[in-house]
Design a protein around this motif. Structure first.
Motif, PDB file in Angstrom:
ATOM      1  N   VAL A 171      29.164  26.167  13.515  1.00  0.00           N
ATOM      2  CA  VAL A 171      28.599  26.699  12.263  1.00  0.00           C
ATOM      3  C   VAL A 171      29.206  28.058  11.946  1.00  0.00           C
ATOM      4  CG1 VAL A 171      26.489  27.565  11.185  1.00  0.00           C
ATOM      5  CG2 VAL A 171      26.438  25.410  12.450  1.00  0.00           C
ATOM      6  N   PHE A 172      29.379  28.884  12.973  1.00  0.00           N
ATOM      7  CA  PHE A 172      29.969  30.214  12.791  1.00  0.00           C
ATOM      8  C   PHE A 172      31.397  30.106  12.252  1.00  0.00           C
ATOM      9  CE2 PHE A 172      32.183  33.962  14.762  1.00  0.00           C
ATOM     10  CZ  PHE A 172      31.564  34.929  13.995  1.00  0.00           C
ATOM     11  N   ILE A 173      32.179  29.167  12.766  1.00  0.00           N
ATOM     12  CA  ILE A 173      33.551  28.963  12.291  1.00  0.00           C
ATOM     13  C   ILE A 173      33.562  28.607  10.805  1.00  0.00           C
ATOM     14  CG2 ILE A 173      35.559  27.425  12.446  1.00  0.00           C
ATOM     15  CD1 ILE A 173      35.041  27.254  15.461  1.00  0.00           C
ATOM     16  N   ALA A 220      31.735  42.081  13.610  1.00  0.00           N
ATOM     17  CA  ALA A 220      31.645  42.157  15.067  1.00  0.00           C
ATOM     18  C   ALA A 220      30.385  42.864  15.550  1.00  0.00           C
ATOM     19  CB  ALA A 220      32.896  42.835  15.630  1.00  0.00           C
ATOM     20  N   PRO A 221      30.001  44.026  14.960  1.00  0.00           N
ATOM     21  CA  PRO A 221      28.785  44.700  15.444  1.00  0.00           C
ATOM     22  C   PRO A 221      27.513  43.868  15.304  1.00  0.00           C
ATOM     23  CG  PRO A 221      30.108  46.190  14.102  1.00  0.00           C
ATOM     24  CD  PRO A 221      30.688  44.821  13.923  1.00  0.00           C
ATOM     25  N   SER A 253      30.041  34.704  25.264  1.00  0.00           N
ATOM     26  CA  SER A 253      30.829  35.905  25.519  1.00  0.00           C
ATOM     27  C   SER A 253      31.446  36.471  24.237  1.00  0.00           C
ATOM     28  CB  SER A 253      31.943  35.600  26.515  1.00  0.00           C
ATOM     29  OG  SER A 253      32.924  34.754  25.922  1.00  0.00           O
ATOM     30  N   PRO A 254      31.728  37.777  24.212  1.00  0.00           N
ATOM     31  CA  PRO A 254      32.428  38.367  23.064  1.00  0.00           C
ATOM     32  C   PRO A 254      33.787  37.722  22.824  1.00  0.00           C
ATOM     33  CG  PRO A 254      31.455  40.092  24.415  1.00  0.00           C
ATOM     34  CD  PRO A 254      31.285  38.809  25.169  1.00  0.00           C
ATOM     35  N   GLU A 255      34.466  37.312  23.900  1.00  0.00           N
ATOM     36  CA  GLU A 255      35.765  36.666  23.752  1.00  0.00           C
ATOM     37  C   GLU A 255      35.650  35.341  23.005  1.00  0.00           C
ATOM     38  OE1 GLU A 255      35.945  39.227  27.480  1.00  0.00           O
ATOM     39  OE2 GLU A 255      34.523  37.852  26.546  1.00  0.00           O
ATOM     40  N   LEU A 256      34.570  34.592  23.271  1.00  0.00           N
ATOM     41  CA  LEU A 256      34.351  33.322  22.577  1.00  0.00           C
ATOM     42  C   LEU A 256      34.038  33.559  21.103  1.00  0.00           C
ATOM     43  CD1 LEU A 256      33.957  30.235  22.617  1.00  0.00           C
ATOM     44  CD2 LEU A 256      31.563  30.645  23.213  1.00  0.00           C
ATOM     45  N   PHE A 292      35.818  33.407  15.456  1.00  0.00           N
ATOM     46  CA  PHE A 292      36.101  34.150  14.223  1.00  0.00           C
ATOM     47  C   PHE A 292      37.546  33.944  13.788  1.00  0.00           C
ATOM     48  CE2 PHE A 292      38.071  37.937  12.415  1.00  0.00           C
ATOM     49  CZ  PHE A 292      37.325  38.111  11.266  1.00  0.00           C
ATOM     50  N   ARG A 293      38.461  33.983  14.740  1.00  0.00           N
ATOM     51  CA  ARG A 293      39.873  33.864  14.399  1.00  0.00           C
ATOM     52  C   ARG A 293      40.209  32.486  13.841  1.00  0.00           C
ATOM     53  NH1 ARG A 293      43.130  36.706  19.319  1.00  0.00           N
ATOM     54  NH2 ARG A 293      44.879  36.348  17.891  1.00  0.00           N
TER      55      ARG A 293
END
Length: 336
Positions: free
Chosen positions: A217-219, A240-241, A253-256, A261-262
């Motif tokens: 959903v975020f993508i 991001a914040p 994780s933040p990396e995920l 996002f990318r």
């Protein structure tokens, strides 16, 4: 495939810096490295090439019909590489090999200058934490060697002239980053990000939207937002914040979050007129067909957006299902 690359690109350290700052809301010691999405982006490169080739051959190219030179503008044959340019390329290759050998010599031995210390992970090495500097040196060495070989850099004054030109081209980006930094600081100082992340994570848990379904959903949401805010750095500085701490509360994780996002940020670039390069793309296409307008470009490129979005989401699902590392030391799940 805006973010897909076999090597660490210029976007990687920029995204990592914003992600690290956002993660500090919940964990001040958390560091997102520039290599946080490297493994995933390597796999994405092959995926985008395969899917893009299929869409081009089977969908887009047949729709365009037979090409006619009558509608093209001053199409000339590709210029041949001059002897000076060939010499510059040889110089650049030699300089790159020498630089790489010296760098490896300072990395590979145990307790080396830039490598990991005894018993430590390579992700904690001086090289990994200073990778932006090494990337800069790599391109300075290669660029200076090419200039010396091609004859475009004859003295230090020529080198300074090219550096001034590069900084001038970055001026708009520097202004953007300045205001993004003010926004991020005020956002963190006000604790709005912490409040939104906690409230948002509780809400998502209550409606049952967690894990892989949340990432998908975020993508899609990011892909939609990208139609209106096409500058990736500014968008991630604002988002991001909020989303990094929120997803950390949900065990992601933040990396995920950054990788998701990318994906969304990459897939709709080619169909939004708000992308900075869109007008340039239209101009290039009009060299081959003067009748093409903005709407024509969007309709031609739409199959790529749909194919990339679906295939990339599938790749992310596979990555999540097998709990694969996104990069060196970068895991899927965040352990509090």
């Amino acid at each position: 495939g805006w973010s897909a690359n076999l090597l660490i690109g210029t976007n990687d350290p920029m995204f990592a810096a914003f992600s690290t700052q956002a993660a500090s809301v919940l964990n001040p010691d958390y560091v997102v490295l520039a290599t946080a999405n490297w493994y995933f982006m390597i796999a994405s490169t092959f995926l985008i090439v395969i899917v893009g080739s299929f869409v081009t051959d089977r969908i887009v190219e047949p729709r365009l019909g037979k090409f006619s030179f009558e509608g093209a503008l001053n199409l000339s044959e590709r210029d041949q590489i001059s002897a000076e340019q060939k010499r510059g390329l040889k110089f650049a290759l030699i300089a790159t090999v020498v630089f790489s050998v010296l760098l490896l010599a300072a990395l590979l031995p145990s307790n080396s200058l830039f490598g990991a210390k005894e018993g430590e992970s390579f992700t904690k090495s001086v090289f990994m934490h200073s990778i932006i500097i090494f990337m800069m040196l790599f391109f300075i060495v290669a660029g200076a060697a090419y200039g010396a070989g091609a004859g475009t850099i004859k003295n230090s004054g020529d080198a300074v002239k090219f550096m001034e030109q590069a900084v001038a081209e970055l001026s708009g980006f520097l202004v953007l980053i300045f205001f993004a930094a003010q926004f991020t600081y005020l956002f963190n100082a006000s604790n709005i990000g912490l409040v939104l992340s906690i409230k948002g994570s509780v809400f998502l848990k209550d409606i049952g939207l967690t894990g892989l379904s949340l990432i998908i959903v975020f993508i899609v949401v990011i892909a939609f937002i990208n139609l209106f805010i096409a500058v990736d750095s500014a968008k991630w500085a604002m988002m991001a914040p909020i989303f990094v701490p929120m997803f950390m509360n949900l065990g992601l994780s933040p990396e995920l979050t950054q990788a998701a996002f990318r994906i969304g940020d990459s897939t709709t670039n080619i169909i939004t007129p708000l992308m900075p390069f869109f007008v340039l793309i239209v101009a290039f296409m009009q060299r081959y067909d003067r009748g093409l307008k903005i709407g024509s470009v969007v309709s031609i490129m739409l199959p790529y957006t749909v194919a990339f979005l679906l295939s990339w989401a599938v790749l992310m699902s596979v990555w999540y299902a097998f709990d694969l590392p996104l990069g060196p030391g970068a895991v899927i799940h965040y352990l509090k």
